[in-house]
Design an enzyme around this catalytic site. Structure first.
Site, PDB file in Angstrom:
ATOM      1  N   ARG A 104       0.805  -1.482  -0.336  1.00 30.15           N
ATOM      2  CA  ARG A 104       0.189  -0.279  -0.365  1.00 30.15           C
ATOM      3  C   ARG A 104       1.014   0.993  -0.555  1.00 30.15           C
ATOM      4  O   ARG A 104       2.312   0.748   0.216  1.00 30.15           O
ATOM      5  CB  ARG A 104      -0.578   0.135   0.980  1.00 30.15           C
ATOM      6  CG  ARG A 104      -0.286  -0.213   2.453  1.00 30.15           C
ATOM      7  CD  ARG A 104      -0.587   1.083   3.630  1.00 30.15           C
ATOM      8  NE  ARG A 104      -0.393   2.158   3.617  1.00 30.15           N
ATOM      9  CZ  ARG A 104       0.260   2.320   3.409  1.00 30.15           C
ATOM     10  NH1 ARG A 104       1.800   2.382   3.886  1.00 30.15           N
ATOM     11  NH2 ARG A 104       0.477   4.186   3.139  1.00 30.15           N
ATOM     12  N   GLY A 105       0.257   2.091  -0.227  1.00 29.85           N
ATOM     13  CA  GLY A 105       0.632   4.047  -0.435  1.00 29.85           C
ATOM     14  C   GLY A 105       0.958   3.811  -1.690  1.00 29.85           C
ATOM     15  O   GLY A 105       1.145   2.894  -2.835  1.00 29.85           O
ATOM     16  N   ALA A 106       0.307   5.076  -2.132  1.00 29.22           N
ATOM     17  CA  ALA A 106       0.456   5.294  -3.470  1.00 29.22           C
ATOM     18  C   ALA A 106       1.745   4.880  -4.541  1.00 29.22           C
ATOM     19  O   ALA A 106       1.828   4.483  -5.591  1.00 29.22           O
ATOM     20  CB  ALA A 106       0.132   6.502  -4.503  1.00 29.22           C
TER      21      ALA A 106
ATOM     22  N   ARG B 251      -7.744  -0.967  -6.801  1.00 31.84           N
ATOM     23  CA  ARG B 251      -8.214   0.496  -6.233  1.00 31.84           C
ATOM     24  C   ARG B 251      -8.024   1.170  -6.734  1.00 31.84           C
ATOM     25  O   ARG B 251      -6.987   1.669  -7.979  1.00 31.84           O
ATOM     26  CB  ARG B 251      -6.878   0.737  -4.805  1.00 31.84           C
ATOM     27  CG  ARG B 251      -6.948  -0.450  -4.006  1.00 31.84           C
ATOM     28  CD  ARG B 251      -5.799   0.212  -2.833  1.00 31.84           C
ATOM     29  NE  ARG B 251      -6.474   1.102  -1.935  1.00 31.84           N
ATOM     30  CZ  ARG B 251      -5.733   1.426  -0.823  1.00 31.84           C
ATOM     31  NH1 ARG B 251      -4.348   1.239  -0.916  1.00 31.84           N
ATOM     32  NH2 ARG B 251      -6.463   2.333  -0.018  1.00 31.84           N
TER      33      ARG B 251
ATOM     34  N   GLN C 289      -2.925   2.899   9.484  1.00 29.11           N
ATOM     35  CA  GLN C 289      -1.405   2.682   9.336  1.00 29.11           C
ATOM     36  C   GLN C 289      -0.273   4.240   9.659  1.00 29.11           C
ATOM     37  O   GLN C 289       0.620   3.668   8.839  1.00 29.11           O
ATOM     38  CB  GLN C 289      -1.326   3.912   7.859  1.00 29.11           C
ATOM     39  CG  GLN C 289      -2.072   2.990   6.568  1.00 29.11           C
ATOM     40  CD  GLN C 289      -3.821   2.544   6.125  1.00 29.11           C
ATOM     41  OE1 GLN C 289      -4.783   3.046   7.579  1.00 29.11           O
ATOM     42  NE2 GLN C 289      -4.370   2.852   5.483  1.00 29.11           N
TER      43      GLN C 289
ATOM     44  N   ASP D  21      -2.627  10.270  -2.645  1.00 27.38           N
ATOM     45  CA  ASP D  21      -2.317   9.385  -4.145  1.00 27.38           C
ATOM     46  C   ASP D  21      -2.513  10.648  -4.906  1.00 27.38           C
ATOM     47  O   ASP D  21      -2.896   9.752  -6.367  1.00 27.38           O
ATOM     48  CB  ASP D  21      -3.889   8.724  -3.472  1.00 27.38           C
ATOM     49  CG  ASP D  21      -3.540   7.915  -2.337  1.00 27.38           C
ATOM     50  OD1 ASP D  21      -3.221   8.579  -1.370  1.00 27.38           O
ATOM     51  OD2 ASP D  21      -3.276   6.907  -2.487  1.00 27.38           O
TER      52      ASP D  21
ATOM     53  N   ASN E 121      -6.074  12.232   0.118  1.00 23.98           N
ATOM     54  CA  ASN E 121      -5.649  10.870   0.810  1.00 23.98           C
ATOM     55  C   ASN E 121      -6.241  10.801   2.007  1.00 23.98           C
ATOM     56  O   ASN E 121      -7.212  10.807   1.508  1.00 23.98           O
ATOM     57  CB  ASN E 121      -4.215  12.223   1.419  1.00 23.98           C
ATOM     58  CG  ASN E 121      -2.935  11.497   2.394  1.00 23.98           C
ATOM     59  OD1 ASN E 121      -2.696  10.708   1.815  1.00 23.98           O
ATOM     60  ND2 ASN E 121      -2.626  11.486   3.383  1.00 23.98           N
ATOM     61  N   LYS E 122      -5.194   9.846   2.271  1.00 22.18           N
ATOM     62  CA  LYS E 122      -6.099   8.857   3.368  1.00 22.18           C
ATOM     63  C   LYS E 122      -7.175   9.817   3.937  1.00 22.18           C
ATOM     64  O   LYS E 122      -7.081  10.657   4.235  1.00 22.18           O
ATOM     65  CB  LYS E 122      -4.766   8.326   4.676  1.00 22.18           C
ATOM     66  CG  LYS E 122      -5.424   7.421   5.400  1.00 22.18           C
ATOM     67  CD  LYS E 122      -6.100   6.020   5.212  1.00 22.18           C
ATOM     68  CE  LYS E 122      -5.557   5.127   4.393  1.00 22.18           C
ATOM     69  NZ  LYS E 122      -6.462   4.112   3.768  1.00 22.18           N
TER      70      LYS E 122
HETATM   71  O1  MRU Z   1      -5.135   3.632   1.597  1.00 22.06           O
HETATM   72  P1  MRU Z   1      -3.122   3.290   1.870  1.00 22.06           P
HETATM   73  O2  MRU Z   1      -2.909   2.968   3.418  1.00 22.06           O
HETATM   74  O3  MRU Z   1      -3.019   2.638   0.877  1.00 22.06           O
HETATM   75  O4  MRU Z   1      -3.399   5.140   2.142  1.00 22.06           O
HETATM   76  C1  MRU Z   1      -2.511   5.835   1.800  1.00 22.06           C
HETATM   77  C2  MRU Z   1      -2.051   7.589   2.077  1.00 22.06           C
HETATM   78  O5  MRU Z   1      -3.235   8.092   2.181  1.00 22.06           O
HETATM   79  C3  MRU Z   1      -0.403   7.556   1.569  1.00 22.06           C
HETATM   80  O6  MRU Z   1      -0.506   8.544   2.600  1.00 22.06           O
HETATM   81  C4  MRU Z   1      -0.444   8.392  -0.044  1.00 22.06           C
HETATM   82  O7  MRU Z   1      -1.001   7.055  -0.710  1.00 22.06           O
HETATM   83  C5  MRU Z   1       0.570   8.603  -0.237  1.00 22.06           C
HETATM   84  S1  MRU Z   1       1.852   7.319   0.502  1.00 22.06           S
HETATM   85  C6  MRU Z   1       3.332   8.165   0.269  1.00 22.06           C
END
Ligand code: MRU
Length: 351
Positions: A48-50, A91, A198, A239, A249-250
């Protein structure tokens, strides 16, 4: 140093990831070899993480394509597109997923006419390039980030935008990690980031491992630490950035930004310039992923924390309005309002 969170195996037959759902208690590696395994790993946030999702998906497409080696070029491309579309559907919010898949597909197209082996070899090089570029971008973003803070600052983080979510350093956490190497002392306040935690599971783990002073707080404590003057800046990843600077973002990020505005704390968004999506005019064009109610009611609890018949709304992301963002920090420079102009200049490469 090389990233460990997402690695292409030497024989090109698997993408090996750290299963992020098992952290911080267990460091377990998973070898992904099929489209279904890739889809599931991304959907379930094992990776996970973009940026990390993009890197994994690009490598995964190459791994899957290795099994199309007996096809002629036309059939090879058909199967490649079908597999790419399937992985892309895992996703919806992070633009990096689609970008990376498109790059690896285009790499194959560049060698059309030279045979499937040549197409595969070009795809492999593209996957490695995507990861290497991410390492460079994270470092450059972190260097720019260091120009925005001073030794001793208190930094509030939300979700996880560290090495696990990217490559080395990360985006949102890169400034803290690079600063630590340079002798800065930061005091991180890390939102646990409900519902999937997270912040608690991954950010607190990464910062603590790096020897950075980190204090975990529940999401609803962000206001008090800002009011008490403990926070000099908020750092988040993202993201997708719309052309006007609205940023997905999250879930919970936009609430932090509203608080930051109220308390006069700078709110910084960190991301590679490839996260800017000029196809989205504003945040209203960004598709927000909605996830299962179980993540809220049962996932991390020994017993359900709400009656089973109660409805839940579980959007995984929210959009922070551009007007709440002090700056967007990319590998090409620091963009400030008006974002419609600064992001364009940044994408063109001369910011
Ligand atoms: O659902 P996730 O854990 O994939 O969400 C991730 C985030 O919101 C991060 O802040 C984003 O992807 C940036 S990661 C460098």
């Amino acid at each position: 140093m090389r990233p460990e969170n997402v690695v292409l195996s030497d024989d090109g037959r698997s993408v090996v990831i750290i299963d992020q759902t098992k952290l911080p208690g267990h460091t377990e590696y998973l070898a992904l070899t099929t489209p279904e395994e890739l889809y599931e790993a991304i959907f379930e946030l094992k990776v996970r993480g973009a940026p990390a999702i993009g890197i994994c998906a690009g490598m995964g497409l190459y791994v899957c394509a290795n099994s199309f080696v007996e096809c002629d070029e036309t059939e090879f491309m058909n199967r490649l597109t079908k597999t790419s579309d399937y992985i892309n559907s895992s996703r919806p919010t992070a633009v990096n997923l689609r970008h990376a898949l498109e790059r690896v597909e285009k790499a194959a197209l560049r060698k059309r006419g030279y045979g499937v082996d040549a197409m595969l070899s070009e795809m492999r090089s593209e996957c490695i390039a995507i990861q290497n570029e991410d390492i460079e971008m994270c470092r450059a973003i972190s260097e720019y980030g260091l120009t925005l803070v001073k030794d001793g600052d208190g930094i509030l983080t939300h979700c996880n935008a560290g090495p696990l979510a990217t490559s080395l350093y990360g985006t949102g956490l890169g400034t803290l990690l690079l600063g630590k190497e340079r002798g800065y002392t930061f005091h991180a306040y890390t939102d646990e980031t409900r519902p999937l935690l997270q912040g608690a599971r991954l950010t607190a783990y990464e910062l603590n491992k790096a020897g950075i002073d980190v204090t975990l707080i529940c999401d609803n404590m962000a206001s008090i630490v800002m009011k008490q003057g403990r926070i000099n800046a908020c750092f988040v990843g993202c993201d997708r950035v719309a052309a006007n600077g609205d940023t997905a973002n999250k879930i919970g990020t936009s609430g932090v930004a509203v608080l930051a505005k109220y308390y006069g704390v700078p709110f910084y968004v960190f991301c590679p310039s490839s996260t800017i999506d000029f196809g989205c005019k504003t945040g209203a064009d960004i598709k927000i992923e909605e996830r299962s109610p179980d993540e809220i009611k049962t996932k991390f609890f020994s017993e359900p924390v709400a009656p089973s018949e109660v409805k839940c709304y579980n959007p995984a992301f929210d959009v922070t309005d551009a007007e709440l963002i002090t700056a967007i920090i990319t590998e090409k420079g620091i963009c400030r309002a008006p974002y419609t102009e600064s992001l364009k200049i940044c994408a063109a490469g001369d910011k």
